[in-house]
Design an enzyme around this catalytic site. Structure first.
Site, PDB file in Angstrom:
ATOM      1  N   ASP A  24       0.821  -1.209   0.000  1.00  0.00           N
ATOM      2  CA  ASP A  24       0.000   0.000   0.000  1.00  0.00           C
ATOM      3  C   ASP A  24       0.858   1.265   0.000  1.00  0.00           C
ATOM      4  O   ASP A  24       0.370   2.352   0.339  1.00  0.00           O
ATOM      5  CB  ASP A  24      -0.909   0.025   1.236  1.00  0.00           C
ATOM      6  CG  ASP A  24      -2.237  -0.676   0.987  1.00  0.00           C
ATOM      7  OD1 ASP A  24      -2.434  -1.174  -0.138  1.00  0.00           O
ATOM      8  OD2 ASP A  24      -3.069  -0.743   1.915  1.00  0.00           O
TER       9      ASP A  24
ATOM     10  N   ASP B 197      -7.308  -7.314  13.862  1.00  0.00           N
ATOM     11  CA  ASP B 197      -6.900  -8.662  14.247  1.00  0.00           C
ATOM     12  C   ASP B 197      -7.720  -9.180  15.427  1.00  0.00           C
ATOM     13  O   ASP B 197      -8.187 -10.313  15.427  1.00  0.00           O
ATOM     14  CB  ASP B 197      -5.402  -8.681  14.586  1.00  0.00           C
ATOM     15  CG  ASP B 197      -4.970  -7.487  15.424  1.00  0.00           C
ATOM     16  OD1 ASP B 197      -5.837  -6.756  15.950  1.00  0.00           O
ATOM     17  OD2 ASP B 197      -3.753  -7.265  15.549  1.00  0.00           O
TER      18      ASP B 197
ATOM     19  N   ASP C  78       7.912  -6.057   9.452  1.00  0.00           N
ATOM     20  CA  ASP C  78       9.145  -6.156  10.232  1.00  0.00           C
ATOM     21  C   ASP C  78       9.322  -7.533  10.863  1.00  0.00           C
ATOM     22  O   ASP C  78      10.208  -7.714  11.700  1.00  0.00           O
ATOM     23  CB  ASP C  78       9.168  -5.078  11.323  1.00  0.00           C
ATOM     24  CG  ASP C  78       7.980  -5.188  12.257  1.00  0.00           C
ATOM     25  OD1 ASP C  78       6.859  -5.380  11.764  1.00  0.00           O
ATOM     26  OD2 ASP C  78       8.162  -5.069  13.490  1.00  0.00           O
TER      27      ASP C  78
END
Length: 533
Positions: free
Chosen positions: A136, A289, A197
């Site tokens: 994105d 989530d 990450d």
């Protein structure tokens, strides 16, 4: 002589006037204190003590569960069926399920190579895995770099897909949802998610997929985070202590008792059937989530947490990045609680005990009470009792309960036991932002859906520090001043001075330390300082 006598008399007049004003203010304070200040302050103390007891009981309960889990060795492999995946002479690689690996990213210049490289390095039959990079990024240069990296791995025979959108609707949730719409995803049975990450070990899928293959009731297998930069600065050490407790205790308890816990948004594998049955990804809060995990659990799906499966990740090491992250992590759960509390209560697919756990323990105590009581009690109410000695705080609520909670929190990171005092003071400072974010989430106020991607540094500090070694870094004072912390620090310092002069409980020892910590954060002297280019 007349002039001298006038100058001698004038200060006495001022002194007398000042004494009169001070005396009058003292009389007014005494008159309004008893009927106006004392009753609400006493009520505040009672409410804070009640919340402290709730948090204390929750912490002790989880500690008992963890001890029992360790004593009886209730490992996931003993509670669920687990067998290593093996070759099938007849089916060949077709015996292995098809796995999709999603890597959502946004302008991740410093870490995109690490995450893509780790995902492409996963050990799994090459024709049974698809790596999906959901980019994105708004920076064309970064998008080009990511695309080149994907092409590089594709030239090595890796089945990697580079997907972009023409908008950022829904942020991460929108990207993941859009990624599931591609035709090639229909052939996949499971989807692993890794943030930009995160760097999974090659055997990640070999250790997680068998749980899903052999246990059809399992919808999610979650791994633990391992922090590669925990020693970067004192702030990252503090974060490590909090997150280690979250994984070592909170996630383990949820997995061992209710088979429910909040998905951490990364380093986990979902059964795609469970994800779809739960309604897929939604962007109605900043914790997509957790939202998905709650909805899946209400459909009857069970979750497994693997505490010994560690995935490398990076902690935010700048104060700005950490503040944005904590706002998102505190505001989102509170807002999700507001949206889903009644749905959970009315659900008929889970037991009453599970409902109580999710509504009371998971949401109310851990996501709301814990933040509010930390700031309101220790940074507002207790300092206020210094100014109003008629209101007393019992020692069990002032010393014993917080001491026990702090010691229980330390079990997650034994190596940082000597940093407990720093952890307490820093957590109290951050509770200011968590409380504000929690209230924003509950009230659905202005910044409720604010999403700022957590900045990752990767190896940027090595190159920037080397390049700037001979130059003095530029400091922008306006960027480093944080007024809420400075005002709170001034309030605590004033209360400490008052207690030192008139108090009897020696609260000033704590008040001065806490005030200094607020000032240090308020002036921006915490975390990693990134030199300006």
């Amino acid at each position: 002589m007349d002039r001298l006598s006038s100058t001698a008399i004038l200060p006495e007049a001022f002194q007398g006037a000042r004494d009169d004003i001070t005396e009058q203010l003292g009389v007014v304070w005494q008159q309004i204190k008893a009927p106006v200040i004392v009753p609400p302050l006493r009520l505040s103390v009672l409410l804070c003590l009640a919340m402290s007891v709730m948090l204390f009981v929750e912490k002790v309960y989880m500690a008992v569960v963890i001890v029992l889990v360790k004593l009886f060795r209730r490992r996931p492999e003993t509670r669920y069926k687990w067998e290593p995946m093996g070759d099938d002479a007849e089916l060949g690689n077709a015996a292995y399920p098809m796995v999709l690996v999603q890597i959502p990213m946004y302008n991740e210049k410093e870490v995109y190579q690490l995450s893509i490289g780790a995902a492409c390095g996963l050990s799994w039959p090459s024709d049974r895995i698809i790596i999906q990079v959901l980019d994105d990024s708004t920076d064309p240069a970064i998008k080009e770099l990511v695309q080149i990296e994907c092409r590089r791995w594709a030239s090595k025979g890796v089945n990697i897909k580079y997907e972009i959108r023409d908008n950022r609707n829904g942020y991460k949730a929108g990207a993941l949802k859009e990624g599931m719409k591609h035709n090639y995803v229909k052939q996949c049975d499971y989807v692993a998610v890794f943030d930009a990450d995160f760097q999974p070990e090659p055997d990640f899928l070999w250790r997680t997929i068998p749980f899903l293959v052999h246990n059809p009731q399992i919808g999610l297998v979650q791994g633990r985070w391992k922090f590669v930069n925990s020693n970067e600065c004192l702030m990252t050490r503090m974060q490590e202590m909090s997150l280690d407790y979250h994984f070592t205790v909170e996630q383990e308890v949820g997995s061992s008792t209710y088979a429910f816990f909040g998905f951490n948004g990364t380093a986990g594998v979902w059964r795609i059937a469970a994800l779809n049955e739960a309604g897929g990804w939604k962007d109605r809060t900043t914790v997509e989530d957790m939202d998905l995990a709650v909805r899946a659990s209400l459909k009857g799906w069970k979750f497994i947490f693997l505490g010994d499966l560690k995935v490398k990740s990076e902690l935010p090491s700048t104060l700005k990045a950490y503040r944005y992250q904590q706002h998102r992590w505190s505001c989102g759960p509170a807002n999700l609680f507001r949206k889903m509390a009644m749905d959970i209560a009315r659900n008929k697919n889970v037991t009453l005990w599970t409902k109580v756990h999710v509504i009371y323990s998971f949401f109310f105590v851990r996501k709301i009470v814990a933040h509010i009581v930390t700031f309101v009690f220790y940074c507002v109410v207790i300092p206020a009792t210094v100014l109003v000695p008629e209101v007393e705080v019992p020692n069990w609520g002032l010393v014993y309960i917080p001491s026990t909670i702090t010691l229980l929190n330390a079990v997650g990171t034994p190596r940082s036991l000597h940093l407990l005092v720093f952890w307490i003071l820093f957590e109290n400072v951050m509770s200011l932002h968590r409380t504000k974010a929690t209230l924003i989430g509950l009230l659905e106020a202005g910044r409720v859906n604010e999403w700022v991607v957590t900045e990752k540094l990767g190896d940027v500090m090595k190159t920037k520090v080397a390049a700037k070694a001979a130059r003095k870094p530029r400091i922008r004072i306006g960027d480093r001043l944080h007024l809420p912390e400075l005002f709170t620090g001034a309030y605590l310092f004033f209360c400490g001075c008052y207690d030192l002069s008139f108090g009897k409980n020696h609260y000033y020892l704590y008040l001065f330390l806490q005030a200094i910590t607020f000032f240090v954060v308020g002036f921006g002297y915490v975390g990693t300082f990134v030199p300006q280019t």
